[in-house]
Design an enzyme around this catalytic site. Structure first.
Site, PDB file in Angstrom:
ATOM      1  N   LYS A  68       0.833  -1.209   0.000  1.00  0.00           N
ATOM      2  CA  LYS A  68       0.000   0.000   0.000  1.00  0.00           C
ATOM      3  C   LYS A  68       0.867   1.258   0.000  1.00  0.00           C
ATOM      4  O   LYS A  68       0.661   2.168  -0.812  1.00  0.00           O
ATOM      5  CB  LYS A  68      -0.920   0.001   1.232  1.00  0.00           C
ATOM      6  CG  LYS A  68      -1.866  -1.176   1.259  1.00  0.00           C
ATOM      7  CD  LYS A  68      -2.773  -1.146   2.462  1.00  0.00           C
ATOM      8  CE  LYS A  68      -2.039  -1.334   3.778  1.00  0.00           C
ATOM      9  NZ  LYS A  68      -1.366  -2.637   3.905  1.00  0.00           N
ATOM     10  N   GLU A  78       5.277 -35.905  10.763  1.00  0.00           N
ATOM     11  CA  GLU A  78       5.225 -35.144   9.513  1.00  0.00           C
ATOM     12  C   GLU A  78       4.728 -36.001   8.356  1.00  0.00           C
ATOM     13  O   GLU A  78       3.943 -35.546   7.525  1.00  0.00           O
ATOM     14  CB  GLU A  78       6.605 -34.551   9.175  1.00  0.00           C
ATOM     15  CG  GLU A  78       7.083 -33.494  10.157  1.00  0.00           C
ATOM     16  CD  GLU A  78       6.103 -32.339  10.328  1.00  0.00           C
ATOM     17  OE1 GLU A  78       5.428 -31.972   9.348  1.00  0.00           O
ATOM     18  OE2 GLU A  78       6.000 -31.829  11.462  1.00  0.00           O
ATOM     19  N   ASP A 101      -1.111 -27.747  15.127  1.00  0.00           N
ATOM     20  CA  ASP A 101      -2.099 -28.447  14.304  1.00  0.00           C
ATOM     21  C   ASP A 101      -3.478 -28.328  14.934  1.00  0.00           C
ATOM     22  O   ASP A 101      -4.475 -28.093  14.256  1.00  0.00           O
ATOM     23  CB  ASP A 101      -1.756 -29.943  14.206  1.00  0.00           C
ATOM     24  CG  ASP A 101      -0.377 -30.166  13.618  1.00  0.00           C
ATOM     25  OD1 ASP A 101       0.082 -29.275  12.878  1.00  0.00           O
ATOM     26  OD2 ASP A 101       0.223 -31.212  13.916  1.00  0.00           O
TER      27      ASP A 101
HETATM   28  P1  ADP Z   1       2.110  -1.969   3.332  1.00  0.00           P
HETATM   29  O1  ADP Z   1       2.201  -0.482   3.336  1.00  0.00           O
HETATM   30  O2  ADP Z   1       0.940  -2.501   2.563  1.00  0.00           O
HETATM   31  O3  ADP Z   1       2.182  -2.585   4.685  1.00  0.00           O
HETATM   32  P2  ADP Z   1       4.567  -1.716   1.934  1.00  0.00           P
HETATM   33  O4  ADP Z   1       4.121  -0.896   0.797  1.00  0.00           O
HETATM   34  O5  ADP Z   1       5.291  -1.020   3.016  1.00  0.00           O
HETATM   35  O6  ADP Z   1       3.362  -2.533   2.537  1.00  0.00           O
HETATM   36  O7  ADP Z   1       5.441  -2.902   1.341  1.00  0.00           O
HETATM   37  C1  ADP Z   1       6.643  -3.319   1.945  1.00  0.00           C
HETATM   38  C2  ADP Z   1       7.623  -3.797   0.915  1.00  0.00           C
HETATM   39  O8  ADP Z   1       7.155  -4.966   0.261  1.00  0.00           O
HETATM   40  C3  ADP Z   1       7.844  -2.814  -0.202  1.00  0.00           C
HETATM   41  O9  ADP Z   1       8.834  -1.898   0.134  1.00  0.00           O
HETATM   42  C4  ADP Z   1       8.269  -3.702  -1.344  1.00  0.00           C
HETATM   43  O10 ADP Z   1       9.641  -3.968  -1.288  1.00  0.00           O
HETATM   44  C5  ADP Z   1       7.532  -4.982  -1.088  1.00  0.00           C
HETATM   45  N1  ADP Z   1       6.325  -5.095  -1.899  1.00  0.00           N
HETATM   46  C6  ADP Z   1       5.061  -5.185  -1.440  1.00  0.00           C
HETATM   47  N2  ADP Z   1       4.186  -5.307  -2.469  1.00  0.00           N
HETATM   48  C7  ADP Z   1       4.905  -5.254  -3.605  1.00  0.00           C
HETATM   49  C8  ADP Z   1       4.561  -5.311  -4.992  1.00  0.00           C
HETATM   50  N3  ADP Z   1       3.305  -5.435  -5.407  1.00  0.00           N
HETATM   51  N4  ADP Z   1       5.572  -5.227  -5.882  1.00  0.00           N
HETATM   52  C9  ADP Z   1       6.849  -5.109  -5.466  1.00  0.00           C
HETATM   53  N5  ADP Z   1       7.222  -5.039  -4.196  1.00  0.00           N
HETATM   54  C10 ADP Z   1       6.278  -5.130  -3.249  1.00  0.00           C
HETATM   55 ZN    ZN Z   2       1.940 -31.304  12.884  1.00  0.00          ZN
END
Ligand code: ADP
Ligand code: ZN
Ligand code: MG
Length: 618
Positions: free
Chosen positions: A221, A438, A514
């Site tokens: 986001k 497992e 589990d």
């Molecule tokens: P949120 O704000 O939803 O918690 P972030 O935007 O901070 O998540 O995402 C954290 C990291 O995860 C980003 O800096 C990036 O490296 C990686 N990431 C998350 N979603 C994507 C995506 N769709 N494409 C590439 N990298 C992503």
């Molecule tokens: Zn187990």
């Protein structure tokens, strides 16, 4: 730092100045100014003084003699007070009078008294004030540091802490966000508008006031918002919801005001409020003190969002992983009128995210991203980024130039299941139990046609506490699950314990996770998915926390709860018995594969299936 100290000194000097002026004014207020100094001296020489005294603070009190008016009445003598500027000067002025008194020429003066002036130096008399000021300043600095604003912000306390995205910094673009195609499409439209407001205005099209990105943590986001900033080329003010939250009432509200004022200065701009739930939590939900302040901040935010015209090019973006706690007023049309769900990536999305991040590291040509994506089912974008980084770290640790498939597979387990614990040793007996446990899971899963095949089984302990680990792979992603699939999953969860019972005739603590998972699933089947005859399509639980763990609250009568609990137990027991039956029917394979796992510690899905499908030796 220097200028901060200067500001403090400036403030201190100002305060001291004010106190000096105030105290001298106060001194003069004490004095009776009805008589001028010269008139008082005249009183003495006219012999109208009955008695006078000067106290240690140089205050002169004069009492005059009774007087006779024209019609013969006698009126009482008056008392005058006055602060003397200088005792010496006064004594000099009345020297002749006092001499006269000594010689008996003055009749009316009865007594007089002159006290020694108090020997307080100028500095000493101000010492208490100085101490108070120093204490105040120290306290002030302490509070400033405590509230995280640092000394530099003494004058900017009520200002918003929004950061302008810096143009020279490496910009994030939509191409850096993998997957998330629908989300990008919607945001692209807004970027278009901000670039070309006229094109939209001519058509009369209105752009939404605000867009709320909602979804689980780590789904990108914040990244999407940064990409909007990078693409739009207009000022981008980003602030975290928690920046509004201070311990002082009114600060948050003034920060909101300031934020919008800054944004309105530019012809077009974007405000991004990350983690908006910190301010936007619905009103009246505060626990303990301090929620008045938050309500005030929220009210200010609502007011500002109503008070701007989106056709002017101001646009508000916000992100949260708890949309259900937000105040309803925030989600009303005219505020965040569009909500974009940002969900966990699907198989294709995961592959693309892995590729985006893998560009930053060196990898071997043989790496199969589709395989890695498959094994990392349920991982968020942030976790996938972490997996790639872990793989690179592993390659460096082992002195390789490229990250290989094995590096990626190991790092999936590291990220998802915790670090491999090389130095934690299981006794042989424990290892055997874990191996059977497992394989119990895996065998039950494999023998139920609709259950997902096994990808990898290992009995190397993890730091997360799991002793063994069966990695299940869903073949492709699917969002609809049938009742049978869910039931089979429960059976798979119980398979580990079932194997222990069958082989060792005793049970261990190894199945706690589990048990938890099986219970959760069984409960959800009955109370939320309407998958039992007894309750038909009646919901007995409401999910209160959609994206963070999915907590739920019961919404049924006490009797129903009791019945619900009974049904859950019945369901799990039925599946447990099913698992035991599957294992009993295949006990030869159970022994065979468990022994193999015991020796090899890790086996792949293919090895597992190979042994399973081999004809038993005759
Ligand atoms: P949120 O704000 O939803 O918690 P972030 O935007 O901070 O998540 O995402 C954290 C990291 O995860 C980003 O800096 C990036 O490296 C990686 N990431 C998350 N979603 C994507 C995506 N769709 N494409 C590439 N990298 C992503
Ligand atoms: Zn187990
Ligand atoms: Mg975020």
């Amino acid at each position: 730092m220097r200028s901060n100290i200067k500001t403090i000194i400036l403030y201190a000097v100002l305060i001291i100045g004010i106190i000096i002026v105030a105290s001298s004014v106060l001194r003069n207020i004490n004095a009776d100014t009805k008589l001028e100094y010269s008139e008082i001296i005249d009183l003495f020489y006219e012999d109208k003084v009955e008695k006078f005294e000067i106290n240690s603070r140089n205050i002169l009190t004069v009492k005059t003699i009774p007087e006779k008016t024209e019609d013969g009445q006698i009126i009482e003598g008056k008392t005058y007070t006055r602060t003397l500027r200088s005792l010496e000067l006064f004594l000099y002025d009345i020297k002749d009078y006092l001499d006269g008194h000594r010689e008996g020429k003055i009749q009316n003066l009865q007594t007089y008294d002159i006290a020694e002036p108090a020997k307080t130096s100028w500095l000493l008399s101000f010492l208490p004030y100085i101490i108070v000021i120093v204490v105040m300043i120290v306290f002030w600095i302490f509070i400033m540091n405590k509230s995280g604003s640092g000394m530099g912000n003494i004058a900017n306390f009520g200002k918003s802490r929004a950061r302008m995205a810096e143009p020279d910094k490496k910009r994030v673009l939509f191409s850096d966000v993998a997957g998330a195609d629908e989300e990008k499409e919607e945001l692209r439209e807004i970027v278009e508008f901000l670039k070309n407001p006229d094109k939209y205005r001519k058509l009369g099209a209105k752009i939404p006031h605000g867009v709320l990105l909602q979804g689980p943590p780590g789904t990108g986001k914040t990244l999407l918002a940064k990409a909007v900033a990078g693409e739009a080329g207009v000022p981008f003010l980003s602030i975290s919801g928690s920046d509004f939250v201070e311990m002082y009432v009114g600060v948050g509200a003034s920060r909101v005001r300031d934020l919008f004022e800054t944004a309105k200065k530019a012809p077009a701009s974007i405000i991004f409020i990350d983690e908006i739930d910190a301010v936007g939590r619905h009103r009246g939900a505060g626990l303990g003190g301090g929620h008045d302040e938050r309500e005030q901040t929220l009210n200010q935010l609502l007011a500002e969002m109503d008070g701007f015209d989106s056709s002017k090019g101001l646009f508000i973006l916000a992100a949260t992983n708890r949309p259900e706690v937000l105040d309803k007023a925030l989600l009303r049309p005219g505020r965040f009128d569009r909500r974009i769900p940002v969900e966990l990536p699907d198989l294709k999305g995961r592959e693309e995210i892995l590729k985006v991040h893998a560009k930053k590291i060196k990898i071997a040509d043989s790496v199969r991203f589709d395989e890695i994506a498959k094994a990392a089912a349920g991982a968020s974008g942030a976790e996938l980024a972490n997996i790639v980084n872990e793989a690179a770290l592993r390659a460096v640790r082992d002195g390789r130039k490229f990250a290989t498939q094995a590096d990626f597979e190991e790092s999936i387990e590291v990220v998802i299941a915790g670090y491999q614990k090389k130095n934690r040793v299981l006794s042989n007996k424990e290892k055997l139990i874990v191996a059977y446990h497992e394989i119990g899971h895996a065998l039950v899963a494999a023998k139920q046609t609709e259950s997902a095949p096994v990808h990898k089984i290992t009995i190397i302990p993890r730091t997360s506490g799991a002793l063994g680990y069966t990695m299940q792979v869903d073949d492709g992603d699917h969002y609809l699950m049938t009742k049978e699939e869910l039931a089979n999953k429960i059976a798979t969860f119980t398979g580990g314990r079932a194997a222990e019972e069958l082989i060792f005739h005793s049970i261990t603590t190894g199945a706690s996770n589990d048990i938890e998972q099986a219970t959760k699933l069984a409960r959800a089947m009955i109370s939320r998915y309407g998958m039992s005859e007894d309750f038909d399509m009646v919901a007995m639980e409401n999910v209160t926390n959609q994206y963070l763990g999915g907590d739920s609250s019961l919404s049924c009568s006490f009797e129903t709860q009791t019945l619900l609990d009974k049904k859950v137990v019945e369901l799990v027991r039925r599946e447990h018995e099913k698992a035991t039956k599957i294992l009993t029917d295949n006990i030869g394979k159970l022994h065979e594969i468990a022994k193999y796992l015991y020796e090899h510690e890790t086996i792949t899905g293919e090895e597992f299936m190979k042994i399973l499908n081999e004809k038993p030796d005759e």
